[in-house]
Structures are given as structure tokens and as C-alpha cells.
Design an enzyme around this catalytic site. Structure first.
Site, PDB file in Angstrom:
ATOM      1  N   LYS A  98      15.082   0.227   8.639  1.00 24.68           N
ATOM      2  CA  LYS A  98      14.953  -0.516   9.895  1.00 24.68           C
ATOM      3  C   LYS A  98      16.350  -0.748  10.450  1.00 24.68           C
ATOM      4  O   LYS A  98      16.828  -1.890  10.537  1.00 24.68           O
ATOM      5  CB  LYS A  98      14.222  -1.846   9.637  1.00 24.68           C
ATOM      6  CG  LYS A  98      12.722  -1.700   9.429  1.00 24.68           C
ATOM      7  CD  LYS A  98      11.940  -1.469  10.717  1.00 24.68           C
ATOM      8  CE  LYS A  98      11.896  -2.721  11.569  1.00 24.68           C
ATOM      9  NZ  LYS A  98      11.202  -2.441  12.880  1.00 24.68           N
ATOM     10  N   ASP A 136       7.648   0.525  -1.616  1.00 27.67           N
ATOM     11  CA  ASP A 136       6.471  -0.085  -2.237  1.00 27.67           C
ATOM     12  C   ASP A 136       5.285   0.000  -1.282  1.00 27.67           C
ATOM     13  O   ASP A 136       4.185   0.420  -1.658  1.00 27.67           O
ATOM     14  CB  ASP A 136       6.784  -1.551  -2.579  1.00 27.67           C
ATOM     15  CG  ASP A 136       5.615  -2.238  -3.260  1.00 27.67           C
ATOM     16  OD1 ASP A 136       5.013  -1.624  -4.162  1.00 27.67           O
ATOM     17  OD2 ASP A 136       5.303  -3.380  -2.880  1.00 27.67           O
ATOM     18  N   ASP A 145       8.563   1.175  10.212  1.00 25.34           N
ATOM     19  CA  ASP A 145       7.260   0.826  10.816  1.00 25.34           C
ATOM     20  C   ASP A 145       6.634   2.056  11.483  1.00 25.34           C
ATOM     21  O   ASP A 145       5.444   2.321  11.322  1.00 25.34           O
ATOM     22  CB  ASP A 145       7.401  -0.360  11.795  1.00 25.34           C
ATOM     23  CG  ASP A 145       8.451  -0.139  12.874  1.00 25.34           C
ATOM     24  OD1 ASP A 145       9.322   0.753  12.710  1.00 25.34           O
ATOM     25  OD2 ASP A 145       8.416  -0.860  13.904  1.00 25.34           O
ATOM     26  N   ASP A 168       1.873   2.875  -1.221  1.00 25.03           N
ATOM     27  CA  ASP A 168       0.459   2.496  -1.294  1.00 25.03           C
ATOM     28  C   ASP A 168      -0.310   3.118  -0.135  1.00 25.03           C
ATOM     29  O   ASP A 168      -1.447   3.561  -0.288  1.00 25.03           O
ATOM     30  CB  ASP A 168       0.297   0.970  -1.252  1.00 25.03           C
ATOM     31  CG  ASP A 168       0.140   0.359  -2.643  1.00 25.03           C
ATOM     32  OD1 ASP A 168       0.679   0.944  -3.597  1.00 25.03           O
ATOM     33  OD2 ASP A 168      -0.530  -0.692  -2.774  1.00 25.03           O
ATOM     34  N   TYR A 210      14.185  -6.606  -3.905  1.00 25.42           N
ATOM     35  CA  TYR A 210      13.585  -6.931  -5.198  1.00 25.42           C
ATOM     36  C   TYR A 210      14.585  -7.627  -6.122  1.00 25.42           C
ATOM     37  O   TYR A 210      14.190  -8.369  -7.018  1.00 25.42           O
ATOM     38  CB  TYR A 210      13.084  -5.659  -5.894  1.00 25.42           C
ATOM     39  CG  TYR A 210      11.665  -5.282  -5.540  1.00 25.42           C
ATOM     40  CD1 TYR A 210      11.293  -5.089  -4.215  1.00 25.42           C
ATOM     41  CD2 TYR A 210      10.702  -5.100  -6.532  1.00 25.42           C
ATOM     42  CE1 TYR A 210      10.002  -4.723  -3.884  1.00 25.42           C
ATOM     43  CE2 TYR A 210       9.406  -4.736  -6.214  1.00 25.42           C
ATOM     44  CZ  TYR A 210       9.055  -4.553  -4.896  1.00 25.42           C
ATOM     45  OH  TYR A 210       7.770  -4.195  -4.576  1.00 25.42           O
TER      46      TYR A 210
HETATM   47  C1  IPM Z   1       4.579  -0.796  -7.761  1.00 25.65           C
HETATM   48  C2  IPM Z   1       4.040  -2.173  -7.983  1.00 25.65           C
HETATM   49  C3  IPM Z   1       5.159  -3.068  -8.489  1.00 25.65           C
HETATM   50  C4  IPM Z   1       6.194  -3.171  -7.402  1.00 25.65           C
HETATM   51  C5  IPM Z   1       4.721  -4.448  -8.988  1.00 25.65           C
HETATM   52  C6  IPM Z   1       3.656  -4.364 -10.048  1.00 25.65           C
HETATM   53  C7  IPM Z   1       5.891  -5.257  -9.476  1.00 25.65           C
HETATM   54  O1  IPM Z   1       3.440  -2.648  -6.830  1.00 25.65           O
HETATM   55  O2  IPM Z   1       5.094  -0.188  -8.718  1.00 25.65           O
HETATM   56  O3  IPM Z   1       4.488  -0.309  -6.631  1.00 25.65           O
HETATM   57  O4  IPM Z   1       6.093  -4.024  -6.493  1.00 25.65           O
HETATM   58  O5  IPM Z   1       7.147  -2.396  -7.441  1.00 25.65           O
HETATM   59 MG    MG Z   2       3.362  -1.258  -5.234  1.00 33.31          MG
END
Ligand code: IPM
Ligand code: MG
Length: 367
Positions: free
Chosen positions: A192, A249, A225, A253, A142
Site C-alpha cells: 500500500k 495472510d 486492495d 486465504d 506481526y
Molecule cells: C496462517 C495463519 C497464521 C497467521 C495464524 C495461525 C497465526 O493464519 O498461517 O496464515 O496469521 O500467519
Molecule cells: Mg492465515
């Protein structure tokens, strides 16, 4: 002693709606628990861009550095898709994370029993799930340099750099081990190391730290993975998952959907202790700005309310109150007050964002 201070940055899309419900909880806590906060509000993301031409004004950044905790709603939306990368709404959030040095991002994924049927996985695989992802938040691909898009041999080349120092790995790994000791005492570290030098270093540093200071915690390593696969195959094998910024990240999710809805997941981003002993801190729901439902009273405020519960626990030493607030949200859902994201078409009329917040307050009052 002065009151603890909060800076609210509601941001874009559903940010304002869900934050309105959090304000009710903050007020309730002030009136009923004698815990009054000094609350200020400011802009972030597209809202800040509209007002100032930047997704985070320097004055807002300075305020964020001074308060005891920042509560953030969400950033982004289609109106800002064509903006230059440097002023996109997300840059505001990334600047907060970087300049406050919020290196440890805690993303709990808990499956409330009442919601187990909303997961895309079978009930028995997710019911009772309680895992904590600790994502490194201030480094890795990032922020690594060099980065950019430039021309090489008459074509464009896009570059990002995955870069971690020992110190960066060590400090976030410490957070994960400390958390594990207060939970199931297990850490699974994901990288990884089979293809990336940064992954090899990650594994080495975590292993060394474990041997030196945390040998009492059970440590395992997994390629990221495989970790993604294991998260949907048998998620209850995990307690704390420790991973880098980009893998974190994605994996968070993935973990979110185990719990039934992205509308349920809170997060805490913590840095080093400030002079008053509290960590630098920002609390935000994992979900985004959901522009498709913004302004319609459909958003689920749970993730944002649960993020405030994390603030009570990690910034203000109010673990009991945090647990009460979490139990109130769970009770409301179990009793059937639910926003549309947690209902089937045949379930009748969904609750509005406001109704959901009011129900949580009523539940709190009933304890
Ligand atoms: C998260 C989001 C952020 C990230 C975005 C909005 C920049 O997806 O907090 O997971 O990628 O970190
Ligand atoms: Mg995210």
C-alpha cells in the site's frame, strides 16, 4: 551418510488426523523409493500448552533448529480462546517462524480441473489456475515494535507496528524472482505505497533489486486492495505474487478459495541455507485446526500431503517424486474419492481422512 531428518508437530484439532496420512506417505517413500527419513514427533500449540504450559517448549524449538525439515499440522482451538495472548497456540507457530528465520512463505494456489466446480468462482475463471504467493513471514506488523495494549488518556490503546528493513524486503523479493524464473517469469508485488511509508520502501527495494539482478523477469506493482479485487476478478493474470506478512495472510486465504477448498492448499516456509546446503524449512497446510470436524475422520488430508510434496521438492531435491505425489492426489480427486469439503450433498458418502490417504498411496503404487 545419515538419513534426512523430519520433525513432525501435528498440533491441534485435525492436525493429528491429517498428519497420520502424511506418515503413510513418508513410510511409502522409505520402502519404495529408498528415501528413508529419521522421523521424530513433538508437541506444538494447544497440545504443548496442555503438557507444558507453553505452546512451544524450548526443547522442541531446539529440535526444530536441528532437523532438515519440520512438518506442522495445525494449531489452535476453542479450548484455548481465553488463554493469555503470550501462551496462545498461535504463539508457538509464530515462534518457530521467527526463530528459524523462515522469511519466505510459499503458498501455491492451483486449481485442479476436477475441483474447478467447487470454487466459489465460475469454472472458466479458475480452471487451470496456477499462482504462487510469496509472503514475507518474519517481520512486518506481526512482529514490529512497539506493540501492545496500554492506557493513554484514561482509555486503552492497541498498537502494532508495520516495520520493514531494506534487507528484509530484498531477501524475500529475491526468493520471489528466483521462483518466477522457474515458472511463468512474472512477479506482481503488492503493498500500500499510496498510504504507507513501509509500502513506499517495499516498492523501491523491489524495483531496485529487479533492475540490478532480475531485469529478465517481468515485474509489476499493485496496491494490495486492488490485488484482492484482481484475485477474484481475473486470478489467472498472476504468476508469482510477492507481498508482506499481513497482506500475504489475507491474500492467501482469498487465493485458497479460488482452488475449491482450503483443504487443498499446502505451504512451505523457507529460511537461509543451513550448513548442509538445505534451507531452514517448515511445511504446513494453509488450513487451520478445524475444531468443528476434529476427531471425526472428516478432514481432507490433501493440503498436508501436498505440503510434504513441497518438502520433497524444496528440502530434499526430489522434484520428480514431488510431482508424482501431486499427480497422485489430483488423480484420486478426479476419480471421485473425496472428503466432504469437496462434495455436494447429492454426491453420496464422502471418503474418510483415512480412505483418502489410502487412495493416494494406492495411486502412488500404480505409477
Ligand atoms: C496462517 C495463519 C497464521 C497467521 C495464524 C495461525 C497465526 O493464519 O498461517 O496464515 O496469521 O500467519
Ligand atoms: Mg492465515
Amino acid at each position: 551418510m545419515s538419513n534426512p531428518s523430519l520433525l513432525i508437530l501435528a498440533g491441534d484439532g485435525i492436525g493429528a488426523e491429517v498428519m497420520t496420512e502424511v506418515r503413510k506417505v513418508i513410510d511409502w517413500v522409505g520402502t519404495n523409493k529408498g528415501l528413508t527419513f529419521d522421523v521424530s514427533e513433538d508437541l506444538v500449540g494447544g497440545a504443548a500448552y496442555d503438557a507444558h504450559g507453553t505452546p512451544l517448549h524450548d526443547d522442541t524449538m531446539a529440535k526444530a533448529q536441528e532437523v532438515d525439515a519440520v512438518l506442522l499440522g495445525a494449531v489452535g482451538g476453542p479450548a484455548y480462546d481465553d488463554l493469555d495472548f503470550s501462551v496462545k497456540p498461535e504463539r508457538g507457530l509464530l515462534r518457530l517462524r521467527k526463530e528459524m528465520d523462515l522469511f519466505a512463505n510459499l503458498r501455491p494456489a492451483q486449481c485442479f480441473d476436477a475441483l474447478a466446480d467447487f470454487s466459489s468462482l465460475k469454472r472458466d475463471i479458475v480452471s487451470g489456475l496456477d499462482i504462487m504467493i510469496v509472503r514475507e513471514l518474519t517481520s512486518g506488523s506481526y512482529f514490529g515494535e512497539p506493540r501492545g495494549i496500554h492506557i493513554e488518556d484514561n482509555q486503552r490503546v492497541g498498537i502494532n507496528t508495520q516495520r520493514y528493513t531494506e534487507a528484509e524486503i530484498d531477501r524475500v523479493a529475491r526468493s520471489a524472482f528466483e521462483l518466477a524464473r522457474r515458472r511463468g517469469n512474472k512477479v506482481c508485488s503488492m503493498e500500500k505505497a499510496n498510504v504507507m511509508e513501509s509500502g513506499i520502501l517495499w516498492r523501491d527495494v523491489v524495483t531496485e533489486l529487479h533492475a540490478a539482478d532480475y531485469a529478465d523477469v517481468e515485474l509489476s506493482h499493485m496496491y494490495a486492495d486492488n490485488g484482492a479485487m484482481q484475485l477474484v476478478r481475473a486470478p489467472k493474470q498472476f504468476d508469482v505474487i510477492l507481498t508482506d506478512n499481513l497482506f500475504g495472510d489475507i491474500l492467501s486465504d482469498c487465493a485458497a478459495m479460488l482452488t475449491g477448498s482450503l483443504g487443498m492448499l499446502p505451504s512451505a516456509s523457507l529460511g537461509a541455507p543451513m550448513a548442509n546446503g538445505r534451507p531452514k524449512a517448515l511445511y504446513e497446510p494453509v488450513h487451520g485446526s478445524a475444531p468443528d470436524i476434529a476427531g471425526q475422520g472428516k478432514a481432507n488430508p490433501s493440503a498436508c500431503i501436498l505440503s510434504f510434496a513441497m518438502a520433497l521438492r524444496y528440502s530434499f531435491d526430489q522434484g520428480d517424486l514431488a510431482t508424482q505425489l501431486e499427480a497422485a492426489v489430483e488423480k484420486v480427486l478426479a476419480d471421485g474419492t473425496r472428503t466432504g469439503d469437496l462434495m455436494q450433498a447429492s454426491d453420496g458418502t464422502p471418503a474418510t481422512t483415512t480412505e483418502m490417504g489410502d487412495a493416494v498411496i494406492a495411486e502412488l503404487a500404480a505409477f
